[in-house]
Scaffold this motif. Structure first.
Motif, PDB file in Angstrom:
ATOM      1  N   VAL A  11      -1.879 -14.042  11.680  1.00 42.85           N
ATOM      2  CA  VAL A  11      -1.176 -12.846  11.415  1.00 42.85           C
ATOM      3  C   VAL A  11      -2.095 -11.870  11.231  1.00 42.85           C
ATOM      4  O   VAL A  11      -3.093 -12.544   9.937  1.00 42.85           O
ATOM      5  N   TRP A  12      -1.866 -10.891  10.985  1.00 43.95           N
ATOM      6  CA  TRP A  12      -2.802  -9.722  10.879  1.00 43.95           C
ATOM      7  C   TRP A  12      -2.632  -8.280  10.320  1.00 43.95           C
ATOM      8  O   TRP A  12      -1.147  -8.433  11.045  1.00 43.95           O
ATOM      9  N   CYS A  13      -3.404  -8.040   9.513  1.00 44.17           N
ATOM     10  CA  CYS A  13      -2.505  -6.424   9.191  1.00 44.17           C
ATOM     11  C   CYS A  13      -3.904  -5.562   9.211  1.00 44.17           C
ATOM     12  O   CYS A  13      -4.977  -5.906   9.205  1.00 44.17           O
ATOM     13  N   GLN A  14      -3.323  -4.202   8.511  1.00 44.52           N
ATOM     14  CA  GLN A  14      -3.855  -3.030   9.048  1.00 44.52           C
ATOM     15  C   GLN A  14      -4.170  -2.370   7.429  1.00 44.52           C
ATOM     16  O   GLN A  14      -3.689  -1.867   7.021  1.00 44.52           O
ATOM     17  N   LEU A  15      -5.143  -2.615   7.711  1.00 45.11           N
ATOM     18  CA  LEU A  15      -6.209  -1.882   5.733  1.00 45.11           C
ATOM     19  C   LEU A  15      -6.374  -0.033   6.195  1.00 45.11           C
ATOM     20  O   LEU A  15      -7.620  -0.108   6.429  1.00 45.11           O
ATOM     21  N   PHE A  16      -5.642   0.805   6.009  1.00 39.95           N
ATOM     22  CA  PHE A  16      -5.794   2.090   5.938  1.00 39.95           C
ATOM     23  C   PHE A  16      -5.970   2.485   5.165  1.00 39.95           C
ATOM     24  O   PHE A  16      -7.058   3.711   4.250  1.00 39.95           O
ATOM     25  N   ASN A  44       2.494  -3.599   0.478  1.00 42.72           N
ATOM     26  CA  ASN A  44       1.684  -4.043  -0.405  1.00 42.72           C
ATOM     27  C   ASN A  44      -0.140  -3.305  -1.034  1.00 42.72           C
ATOM     28  O   ASN A  44      -0.018  -2.193  -0.134  1.00 42.72           O
ATOM     29  N   GLU A  45       0.119  -3.905  -2.012  1.00 43.87           N
ATOM     30  CA  GLU A  45      -1.498  -2.809  -2.481  1.00 43.87           C
ATOM     31  C   GLU A  45      -2.398  -4.257  -2.596  1.00 43.87           C
ATOM     32  O   GLU A  45      -2.627  -5.546  -2.085  1.00 43.87           O
ATOM     33  N   VAL A  46      -3.406  -3.948  -2.082  1.00 41.49           N
ATOM     34  CA  VAL A  46      -4.850  -4.603  -1.294  1.00 41.49           C
ATOM     35  C   VAL A  46      -6.226  -4.318  -2.052  1.00 41.49           C
ATOM     36  O   VAL A  46      -6.426  -2.899  -2.077  1.00 41.49           O
ATOM     37  N   TYR A  47      -6.870  -5.094  -3.393  1.00 38.00           N
ATOM     38  CA  TYR A  47      -7.272  -4.581  -3.558  1.00 38.00           C
ATOM     39  C   TYR A  47      -9.026  -5.597  -3.196  1.00 38.00           C
ATOM     40  O   TYR A  47      -8.864  -6.482  -3.658  1.00 38.00           O
ATOM     41  N   PHE A  48     -10.063  -4.706  -3.019  1.00 40.46           N
ATOM     42  CA  PHE A  48     -11.321  -5.247  -2.790  1.00 40.46           C
ATOM     43  C   PHE A  48     -12.144  -5.113  -4.289  1.00 40.46           C
ATOM     44  O   PHE A  48     -12.566  -4.129  -4.886  1.00 40.46           O
ATOM     45  N   THR A  49     -13.287  -6.058  -4.603  1.00 41.39           N
ATOM     46  CA  THR A  49     -13.480  -6.339  -5.502  1.00 41.39           C
ATOM     47  C   THR A  49     -14.981  -7.100  -5.230  1.00 41.39           C
ATOM     48  O   THR A  49     -15.129  -8.547  -4.996  1.00 41.39           O
ATOM     49  N   THR A  76       0.244  -1.187   3.285  1.00 39.06           N
ATOM     50  CA  THR A  76       0.145  -2.260   3.770  1.00 39.06           C
ATOM     51  C   THR A  76       0.277  -3.421   4.393  1.00 39.06           C
ATOM     52  O   THR A  76       1.619  -4.178   3.830  1.00 39.06           O
ATOM     53  N   SER A  77       1.690  -3.760   5.234  1.00 37.46           N
ATOM     54  CA  SER A  77       2.406  -3.845   5.855  1.00 37.46           C
ATOM     55  C   SER A  77       2.150  -5.362   5.882  1.00 37.46           C
ATOM     56  O   SER A  77       1.077  -5.575   6.935  1.00 37.46           O
TER      57      SER A  77
END
Lengths: 417, 372
Positions: A129-134, A221-226, A169-170
């Motif tokens: 499954v893919w999502c789009q992080l824009f 969702n929120e997606v955090y990148f660390t 992000t759906s």
């Protein structure tokens, strides 16, 4: 002028119909037909994956993709016929919509041949499954104002290190992969310093947190990148070419033909036929009729605008810009219609318990969800800009930040001195 | 699926557009607006000679024998050009009524003349202020003589023949009346759109021949108006498109605050909404055209849908075109008011929007009940 299939189209429709008849999960049909607005009727991810895999094996998961990438090699009109025939089972494919509709075409346009052959069949089959992080908290309609940073490592590996935050992000919580747009050079004007990647959502440093939405659900969702490390081979397009790459995705987002957005009109009409008032069913009331007629004309206009687009596809032509009106009309109409349905229910319109509320609380759910429809995938205002600029040829907005280095653009809480 | 006009039909539309651009520029519309005539007689003859008026009339009755899809594309161009001609009265209504229910002699007598434009027809239903219903018809026919007052009658002052709804033995039927014969008095009345004339017709023992069966008048009139509603929807769609184009062109040309006004979102979004309405109306008109050309069971639903949608689109585009033009849009010299006038006049012709909204819901209900 007619609505008839050509001989080839009719033959394809017959073939698809009998395939669906033999293969569809019929035990879920009643459930899926009841599936309300933005719900999957209680079916599971396993149900979705099983149907997607079956379709994939028969070439119907991504009907018009090339076969070597997991598609069916079918024509655009065959894709439309497929989706007309899939009926209630299409609800099961909601999980894959972003991947198939947006991420897939972007990967297809920008990834290496090897990557395409590796990634796309698994995307098509529903294995991944893919999502789009824009979108980001500070860049919605102004997507190019995004701030998630990608910086080259200094260890000579050529890898990138990602830090920042995405939002809206759906399906990120259920995703295996995502396409991610980042800022690689803040000294360039905002559209010119962006770069696109794809990455595994299982990468260390990726954290997905559900957003509790205004209607109480959590589909986004929120997606955090660390300090997330991405190899340079997962870059899509050149460094600082990300804006161009993102346009592939966004164009595909707005190019869904033949699917038809729901407007809520058939449900409202049905409701007004059955709602008893002192003067008989509500549909007898002249004020109600006037309101219903306005909705009917809009719903019909959307339906036949879709038919015109399908006719263009049938003739091997590209549909005209008229299809860009779908979400703009349907989103606002659904919200207005939901408010009206509650109004007709009187004080009891306030109830949202499906066991107590009229029509199983369908219109209450619609009321609470509909603000999102007018925002997601391009706000009403962005869509009006698109129609005005690309269809009517009006000038673009005057953009005061267009030629300014990104780092010098005033932002909320950092006004220009 | 081929939910579109054929290449030949599109060619016909182009041909009609070129003809009207040449013979019916805005100055021609303005000449009628400002002059003493209520239509452009030379343009009318030209439309007849080109075969546009007779497009849907069979060859055996002097027409071109093409069909209704062809008449739809012509109607759209008539609407774009705001042609000041009695095409709705004469062709969409009178000729359609005759084709639908006229006797052989009636058809032979009038259809060839209507097709060539030599004769003009009118359709006289209403008798004053308020919604036209079967009960509102009071004119009477007795012994083949019609008496009563019809108002307003579009193109009534220039028509040669009228289809009139009247009661005979208490039942409403349709009648054909030679307006140049005895017992007919006409009075021209000013209207919001002087480029399509309105009249009051007073009948005092005017000879009248029944069309169709006794007591079938209201049903027949409804059927005729459904067909006319689809053709008029194309006129409205043509007018809406042209008004939108005018607004767009002005927004590109007019500078204010140091920039094109079309770069302001308030203007852009208004124009985008006009485009949306015009697009929905066009698609619904296509649906009507399909139903009309195939005599589909859905014709009543399609007609009411096309009518409601086209009325809304033309009114929106015409009023917002003035808004985009600002003060200039309210001058007599600019053409915006020609579209505003026509859009509001067409919104009332054949029965007001609320009348058609009612019809649409009745018909959807019937369709649903039939399906259940």
């Amino acid at each position: 002028m007619n609505f008839d299939d050509t001989a080839e189209e009719a033959a394809f429709r017959t073939k698809v119909r009998s395939w669906i008849d033999e293969n569809a999960p019929k035990h879920l049909e009643a459930q899926l037909r009841r599936a309300g607005f933005a719900s999957s009727g209680g079916t599971t991810i396993e149900d979705s994956k099983a149907w997607q895999k079956k379709k994939y094996d028969a070439g119907y998961a991504c009907p018009s993709w090339p076969k070597e990438y997991g598609g069916g090699g079918l024509s655009p009109i065959e894709r439309v016929i497929w989706s007309q025939e899939e009926g209630p089972y299409a609800v099961l494919s909601g999980l894959f919509t972003i991947g198939v509709g947006m991420c897939g075409p972007t990967v297809m346009a920008w990834a290496s041949e090897e990557q395409k052959r590796d990634l796309l069949p698994k995307l098509a089959s529903g294995e991944h499954v893919w999502c789009q992080l824009f979108s980001e908290p500070a860049s919605g309609s102004d997507l190019a104002g995004l701030r998630t940073r990608a910086e080259r490592t200094t260890d000579g590996s050529g890898d990138w290190i990602i830090n920042g935050q995405k939002i809206w992000t759906s399906g990120a919580h259920r995703s295996d992969y995502g396409i991610l747009i980042t800022r690689t050079d803040p000294t360039l004007p905002k559209h010119k310093g962006l770069t696109m990647f794809f990455l595994s959502m299982k990468s260390p440093g990726v954290e997905v947190r559900p957003i509790k939405q205004a209607n109480g659900d959590s589909a986004f969702n929120e997606v955090y990148f660390t300090d997330v490390r991405i190899p340079d081979s997962q870059r899509l397009g050149a460094v600082n070419q990300g804006w161009e790459v993102s346009l592939t995705t966004l164009m595909n987002e707005r190019l869904s033909i033949g699917s038809g957005m729901p407007t809520g009109f058939p449900e409202l009409f049905d409701f007004c036929m059955n709602l008893q008032t002192e003067d008989g069913p509500a549909v007898n009331d002249r004020a109600v009729r006037s309101r219903l007629a306005g909705y009917a004309a809009k719903a019909s206009g959307l339906k036949y605008t879709g038919m015109r687009a399908i006719s263009a596809l049938s003739k091997g032509e590209t549909p005209g810009p008229e299809n860009s009106i779908g979400k703009l009309v349907a989103g606002a109409m659904m919200q207005d219609l939901a408010m009206y349905a509650l109004d007709l229910q009187g004080e009891a319109g306030v109830l949202a318990d499906p066991a107590q509320a009229a029509a199983g609380a369908r219109f209450q759910a619609m009321l609470l969800r509909s603000p999102a429809t007018r925002v997601e995938g391009g706000t009403d205002e962005v869509l009006r800009n698109i129609i005005a600029e690309r269809v009517l040829g009006l000038p673009g907005d005057i953009r005061v930040d267009k030629d300014v280095p990104f780092k010098d653009i005033p932002t909320s809480g950092r006004a220009k001195a | 699926m081929n939910f579109d006009f054929s290449p030949e039909q599109k060619q016909l539309r182009d041909q009609a557009r070129r003809f009207l651009a040449d013979k019916c520029p805005p100055a021609a519309v303005r000449a009628v607006l400002e002059g003493s005539h209520t239509h452009d007689a030379a343009l009318w003859r030209g439309l007849g000679e080109m075969g546009f008026l007779g497009a849907a009339i069979p060859e055996e009755y002097g027409g071109v024998g093409l069909g209704h899809l062809e008449l739809c594309v012509i109607a759209e161009e008539i609407g774009r050009a705001l042609a000041p001609v009695p095409i709705a009265s004469s062709i969409y209504l009178t000729a359609e009524a005759l084709m639908l229910a006229g006797g052989e002699a009636q058809k032979q007598a009038w259809l060839p003349k209507l097709a060539s434009g030599e004769a003009i027809g009118a359709f006289a239903l209403g008798e004053g202020v308020g919604r036209v219903t079967e009960a509102s018809i009071r004119a009477t026919v007795s012994g083949g003589k019609l008496s009563g007052r019809k108002a307003p009658v579009a193109d009534g002052e220039i028509a040669d023949v009228a289809v009139v709804a009247a009661r005979e033995g208490g039942k409403v039927s349709l009648f054909l009346v030679d307006l140049n014969g005895p017992g007919v008095t006409r009075e021209t009345v000013t209207s919001i759109d002087p480029t399509r004339g309105q009249a009051v017709l007073v009948f005092a023992d005017a000879p009248a021949e029944r069309i169709g069966a006794v007591g079938d008048g209201w049903r027949l009139a409804s059927e005729v108006m459904d067909r006319a509603a689809i053709l008029m929807a194309f006129e409205q769609v043509g007018g809406a498109d042209r008004a939108l184009e005018m607004g767009r062109d002005y927004a590109l040309e007019r500078m204010a605050f140091g920039r094109q006004i079309g770069s302001f979102q308030a203007i852009k979004h208004m124009l985008a909404d006009m485009y949306v309405a015009a697009t929905l109306a066009r698609s619904n008109a296509f649906y009507g055209a399909w139903a009309l050309s195939t005599n589909a069971a859905e014709l009543p639903v399609a007609a009411a849908t096309a009518r409601v949608s086209a009325t809304e689109a033309f009114q929106l585009c015409a009023k917002n075109n003035i808004q985009v033009h600002g003060g200039m849009g309210f001058t007599w010299a600019f053409d915006c008011h020609l579209f505003y006038r026509r859009s509001n006049a067409l919104a009332l012709a054949l029965g007001s929007k609320s009348t058609w909204e009612d019809l649409l819901i009745d018909r959807l209900r019937q369709r649903n009940e039939a399906a259940a």
